[in-house]
Design a protein around this motif. Sequence first.
Motif, PDB file in Angstrom:
ATOM      1  N   THR A 175       8.858  20.593  -1.130  1.00 43.33           N
ATOM      2  CA  THR A 175       8.925  19.702  -2.291  1.00 43.33           C
ATOM      3  C   THR A 175       7.979  20.216  -3.367  1.00 43.33           C
ATOM      4  OG1 THR A 175       7.171  18.282  -1.402  1.00 43.33           O
ATOM      5  CG2 THR A 175       9.442  17.706  -0.841  1.00 43.33           C
ATOM      6  N   GLY A 176       8.210  19.756  -4.596  1.00 48.27           N
ATOM      7  CA  GLY A 176       7.377  20.156  -5.716  1.00 48.27           C
ATOM      8  C   GLY A 176       6.489  19.027  -6.190  1.00 48.27           C
ATOM      9  N   PRO A 177       5.662  19.268  -7.205  1.00 48.14           N
ATOM     10  CA  PRO A 177       4.707  18.252  -7.683  1.00 48.14           C
ATOM     11  C   PRO A 177       5.371  17.048  -8.327  1.00 48.14           C
ATOM     12  CG  PRO A 177       4.671  20.213  -9.086  1.00 48.14           C
ATOM     13  CD  PRO A 177       5.496  20.564  -7.895  1.00 48.14           C
ATOM     14  N   GLN A 178       6.635  17.161  -8.757  1.00 50.02           N
ATOM     15  CA  GLN A 178       7.315  16.016  -9.362  1.00 50.02           C
ATOM     16  C   GLN A 178       7.890  15.072  -8.312  1.00 50.02           C
ATOM     17  OE1 GLN A 178       9.870  16.692 -12.740  1.00 50.02           O
ATOM     18  NE2 GLN A 178       8.942  18.689 -13.176  1.00 50.02           N
ATOM     19  N   GLN A 179       7.903  15.475  -7.077  1.00 60.68           N
ATOM     20  CA  GLN A 179       8.388  14.632  -5.992  1.00 60.68           C
ATOM     21  C   GLN A 179       7.242  13.734  -5.516  1.00 60.68           C
ATOM     22  OE1 GLN A 179      10.797  12.811  -3.613  1.00 60.68           O
ATOM     23  NE2 GLN A 179      11.644  14.686  -4.525  1.00 60.68           N
ATOM     24  N   PRO A 180       7.477  12.426  -5.368  1.00 58.80           N
ATOM     25  CA  PRO A 180       6.419  11.544  -4.848  1.00 58.80           C
ATOM     26  C   PRO A 180       5.880  12.076  -3.523  1.00 58.80           C
ATOM     27  CG  PRO A 180       8.270  10.257  -5.645  1.00 58.80           C
ATOM     28  CD  PRO A 180       8.713  11.682  -5.687  1.00 58.80           C
ATOM     29  N   PRO A 181       4.590  11.857  -3.242  1.00 61.92           N
ATOM     30  CA  PRO A 181       3.974  12.385  -2.021  1.00 61.92           C
ATOM     31  C   PRO A 181       4.721  11.954  -0.763  1.00 61.92           C
ATOM     32  CG  PRO A 181       2.298  11.535  -3.505  1.00 61.92           C
ATOM     33  CD  PRO A 181       3.624  11.124  -4.085  1.00 61.92           C
ATOM     34  N   LEU A 182       4.846  12.881   0.159  1.00 55.07           N
ATOM     35  CA  LEU A 182       5.523  12.627   1.428  1.00 55.07           C
ATOM     36  C   LEU A 182       4.597  13.013   2.575  1.00 55.07           C
ATOM     37  CD1 LEU A 182       9.032  14.163   0.600  1.00 55.07           C
ATOM     38  CD2 LEU A 182       8.483  11.726   0.829  1.00 55.07           C
ATOM     39  N   PRO A 183       4.822  12.449   3.755  1.00 53.07           N
ATOM     40  CA  PRO A 183       4.007  12.834   4.920  1.00 53.07           C
ATOM     41  C   PRO A 183       4.218  14.314   5.279  1.00 53.07           C
ATOM     42  CG  PRO A 183       5.215  10.790   5.328  1.00 53.07           C
ATOM     43  CD  PRO A 183       5.762  11.355   4.057  1.00 53.07           C
TER      44      PRO A 183
END
Length: 301
Positions: A175-183
């Motif tokens: 994922t990239g920085p524009q994607q909300p944080p994920l586990p």
Amino acid sequence: MNIRNIDLNLLHVFVTVYDCKSITLAAKQLHLSQPAVSNAITRLNSTLNMTLFVKNSRFIAPTRQADALYVDVKCCLQKIAFTLSQQSHFDPATSERTFRIATSNYGEIALFTKLVSHLERYAPRIKIIREFFEIDNFSQYLQNGQLDLGLFFDRPVEKGIHKEFLFSDSLVLITGPQQPPLPDNLTTNDIIKFDFISFKNECNNFDFLFSVFNNHPDYHAPRFTVATMWSVFFIVSTTTLVAVSPLLYAKTLEKHLPIKVHTLTDVSPMKLNLYWRDIETQDPGHKWLRELIKNTFINNS
């Protein structure tokens, strides 16, 4: 004269007698009896319709006809001996052999970076050519000798093709920085509704990366498909799209791009295999290269 009428063993006896200038000495060198050597020269005289040697005191002397034959015959026998020896002996330090390998970009990155440096140092005359073939037909090119080796994730093989497991790699989500944080650790159900970007070309048929999702009712196929995995990483780093990737790629590019790598805990690893024709199994040069490739992946583990 028809070459099929000549026994090459007689030519070997001729060269030895010429070098020794003696039937007795030639017989010792050839581990034959004197009558056997004399008989061989007599047979060769008859086959060629000429006299090759004449008696001269204790030794024998070659005739002008023997002188005319000697250099070319000896050279040809040496070439034959050298060619045959190459089939049972392989010296990577002096070999000028060319090997043709078909692989995905994954195989190229995982293998060639270490393989080329080794060859430069220990096998400077060997050539490696990466060939591009449609992955579904690569076993055909192995069968007809256009390829020496195939290096791909698990593929069905035809009769006469040998398959050997080399290396296992995990599939991860990037994922990239524009994607909300994920586990850090995710399951298929966690990511099934995401918008994916995929890639595909003639030697990178990674459709099976998504095969784990296909039976899920909430899965929709990627809207975007590009030609190379490298494009995927750059696009993910600048959009909200996500991608499934082999861990090797992800760890390499994580150092250079603002991406995050997430483990997929319920997705089976991919198995990278080496493929070749069964008839190449005992070829010494082919065997040497296979062992070198296997050792490269063992060191990658």
